[in-house]
Design an enzyme around this catalytic site. Structure first.
Site, PDB file in Angstrom:
ATOM      1  N   GLY A  14       4.735  -9.525 -12.305  1.00  0.00           N
ATOM      2  CA  GLY A  14       3.734  -9.325 -13.345  1.00  0.00           C
ATOM      3  C   GLY A  14       2.768  -8.187 -13.090  1.00  0.00           C
ATOM      4  O   GLY A  14       1.761  -8.063 -13.787  1.00  0.00           O
ATOM      5  N   VAL A  17       2.150  -5.905 -16.196  1.00  0.00           N
ATOM      6  CA  VAL A  17       1.214  -6.483 -17.162  1.00  0.00           C
ATOM      7  C   VAL A  17      -0.212  -6.407 -16.620  1.00  0.00           C
ATOM      8  O   VAL A  17      -1.153  -6.081 -17.342  1.00  0.00           O
ATOM      9  CB  VAL A  17       1.600  -7.944 -17.492  1.00  0.00           C
ATOM     10  CG1 VAL A  17       0.512  -8.620 -18.329  1.00  0.00           C
ATOM     11  CG2 VAL A  17       2.928  -7.987 -18.240  1.00  0.00           C
ATOM     12  N   LYS A  32       3.546   5.823 -13.288  1.00  0.00           N
ATOM     13  CA  LYS A  32       4.590   5.153 -12.511  1.00  0.00           C
ATOM     14  C   LYS A  32       5.387   6.237 -11.799  1.00  0.00           C
ATOM     15  O   LYS A  32       6.202   6.929 -12.421  1.00  0.00           O
ATOM     16  CB  LYS A  32       5.503   4.340 -13.443  1.00  0.00           C
ATOM     17  CG  LYS A  32       6.625   3.588 -12.744  1.00  0.00           C
ATOM     18  CD  LYS A  32       6.160   2.231 -12.292  1.00  0.00           C
ATOM     19  CE  LYS A  32       7.334   1.381 -11.813  1.00  0.00           C
ATOM     20  NZ  LYS A  32       6.932   0.006 -11.523  1.00  0.00           N
ATOM     21  N   GLU A  96       1.099   2.682 -10.318  1.00  0.00           N
ATOM     22  CA  GLU A  96       1.790   1.427 -10.005  1.00  0.00           C
ATOM     23  C   GLU A  96       3.042   1.675  -9.183  1.00  0.00           C
ATOM     24  O   GLU A  96       3.897   2.486  -9.554  1.00  0.00           O
ATOM     25  CB  GLU A  96       2.173   0.686 -11.290  1.00  0.00           C
ATOM     26  CG  GLU A  96       2.838  -0.660 -10.999  1.00  0.00           C
ATOM     27  CD  GLU A  96       3.544  -1.266 -12.199  1.00  0.00           C
ATOM     28  OE1 GLU A  96       4.315  -2.224 -11.991  1.00  0.00           O
ATOM     29  OE2 GLU A  96       3.352  -0.786 -13.329  1.00  0.00           O
ATOM     30  N   ALA A  98       6.663   0.414  -7.183  1.00  0.00           N
ATOM     31  CA  ALA A  98       7.882  -0.267  -7.629  1.00  0.00           C
ATOM     32  C   ALA A  98       8.252  -1.340  -6.611  1.00  0.00           C
ATOM     33  O   ALA A  98       8.298  -1.073  -5.406  1.00  0.00           O
ATOM     34  CB  ALA A  98       9.031   0.738  -7.761  1.00  0.00           C
ATOM     35  N   GLY A  99       8.513  -2.552  -7.086  1.00  0.00           N
ATOM     36  CA  GLY A  99       8.897  -3.622  -6.178  1.00  0.00           C
ATOM     37  C   GLY A  99       7.780  -3.933  -5.206  1.00  0.00           C
ATOM     38  O   GLY A  99       6.605  -3.997  -5.564  1.00  0.00           O
TER      39      GLY A  99
END
Length: 215
Positions: A14, A17, A32, A96, A98-99
């Site tokens: 999440g 979000v 990203k 943000e 990743a993973g």
């Protein structure tokens, strides 16, 4: 320019979000660096739709839903982390990951190495389900061992007060709040001007004052 990095203890917890709520609340720009896997929407498209705020193009946009290094190799490329310096924007940038932190970017570097190089404050997103104490404390240790400044932990999911308190106690970290699972955030339910349900939940549950203090 101010920067805050959002990372997580795992994938699919999440944090995108959460990033959308943070971008919307702080009127920020989203980035990203590496998107692995393209289904109905990329994470950048989700954040832009839910927040109504701009999202920059991804540094690498890869097709295969896998670890970034494997996704890149499937397309015959190698992720060059030197091309992933934080972009200049006006105001606040939310980047943000990743993973999780130990996800490889290439055969030499982990995502943690990139975050450590940025030297920006980090928010760690953690689910509240079984196993989160171990995953979250390990992630906090990895961040601190790499010299990353940690703002705190943002929990996502159903309330587990004792679990959340245990993590913050042993991790020596601030509790930034708990974002519940919000229904109706699919593409059909939210317009480009942002999602009122996410804004309401984020404002009610996340300690934005603690986050602002870190900027």
């Amino acid at each position: 320019m101010s920067v805050i990095v959002v990372t997580g203890t795992d994938t699919e917890i999440g944090k995108t979000v959460f990033s959308a709520g943070l971008v919307q609340a702080l009127n920020a720009t989203y980035w990203k660096p590496v998107q692995s896997g393209q289904e109905e929407e990329t994470d950048s498209q989700i954040v832009a739709r839910l927040s109504g705020c701009p999202a920059l193009p991804e540094g690498y946009l890869l097709q295969l839903p896998a670890s970034p290094h494997l996704s890149a190799e499937a397309e015959g490329v190698e992720i060059d982390s030197t091309t992933l310096d934080l972009p200049d924007v006006e105001g606040l940038l939310v980047a943000e990951g990743a993973g999780g932190l130990m996800v490889p970017l290439n055969r030499q570097e982990l995502y943690l190495d990139l975050i450590a190089r940025w030297r920006a404050p980090v928010i760690l997103c953690a689910r509240t389900k079984l196993g989160t104490i171990n995953h979250t404390l390990l992630s906090l240790k990895a961040l601190r061992d790499a010299g990353c400044p940690v703002v705190g932990v943002a929990f996502i999911g159903n309330a587990q007060p004792e679990v959340e308190q245990t993590i913050c106690q042993f991790g020596g970290v601030s509790h930034l709040g708990r974002l519940p699972v919000i229904d109706g955030l699919g593409r059909a339910a939210s317009g480009g001007t942002g999602c009122a349900a996410l804004a309401q939940a984020f404002g009610d549950t996340i300690n934005l004052d603690l986050i602002r203090e870190a900027l």
